[in-house]
Design a protein around this motif. Structure first.
Motif, short mmCIF file in Angstrom:
data_model
loop_
_atom_site.label_atom_id
_atom_site.label_comp_id
_atom_site.label_asym_id
_atom_site.label_seq_id
_atom_site.Cartn_x
_atom_site.Cartn_y
_atom_site.Cartn_z
N TYR A 69 -21.51 8.74 -36.58
CA TYR A 69 -20.95 7.85 -35.28
C TYR A 69 -20.63 8.71 -34.15
CZ TYR A 69 -19.81 5.15 -39.48
OH TYR A 69 -19.91 4.30 -40.73
N ARG A 93 -18.67 1.92 -30.17
CA ARG A 93 -18.94 3.06 -31.25
C ARG A 93 -20.19 2.81 -31.75
NH1 ARG A 93 -16.42 4.00 -37.23
NH2 ARG A 93 -17.81 2.15 -37.69
N THR A 139 -23.62 8.40 -42.41
CA THR A 139 -23.78 7.78 -41.26
C THR A 139 -23.08 8.70 -40.44
OG1 THR A 139 -24.08 5.58 -42.01
CG2 THR A 139 -23.43 5.80 -40.00
N SER A 183 -23.61 3.95 -34.25
CA SER A 183 -23.65 4.29 -35.64
C SER A 183 -25.14 4.98 -35.67
CB SER A 183 -23.48 3.26 -36.32
OG SER A 183 -22.16 2.66 -36.47
#
Length: 118
Positions: A82, A19, A80, A21
């Motif tokens: 992702y 993942r 943010t 960010s």
């Protein structure tokens, strides 16, 4: 000053997950069209995924090469974006960048390296 700080990359085996960010400053990610791009060695930078602003629905789109495996999302409270990447393949190896191409086309982060290898 608009700034993007990408993180979360690394070395993963084929079939694995990561993942990524993208912490943004100087803009509100929920109010902007946000995209992920990637650049593999010796290749041009390519678009990977995008999410529209919250006021036009927050819909997502993907390049055919990652459709069904990657998912873009955002956390408005953290400002943010992702990129969840599943079932990674060696051809996903690249430096990944996020960007707000609509309003801030000239701003790029430093990117985060993703390497898919056994």
């Amino acid at each position: 000053q608009v700034q993007f700080v990408e993180s979360g990359g690394g070395l993963v085996q084929p079939g694995g997950s990561l993942r990524l960010s993208c912490a943004a400053s100087g803009l509100i990610v929920s109010m902007n069209y946000m995209s992920w791009y990637r650049q593999a060695p010796g290749k041009e930078r390519e678009w990977v995924a995008a999410i529209t602003s919250i006021n036009i629905g927050g819909s997502t789109t993907y390049a055919d090469s990652v459709k069904g495996r990657f998912a873009i999302s955002r956390d408005n409270a953290k400002n943010t974006v992702y990129l969840q990447m599943n079932n990674l393949k060696p051809e996903d190896t690249a430096v990944y960048y996020c960007k707000a191409p609509g309003r801030f086309p000239d701003y790029w982060g430093q990117g985060t390296q993703v390497t898919v290898s056994s």
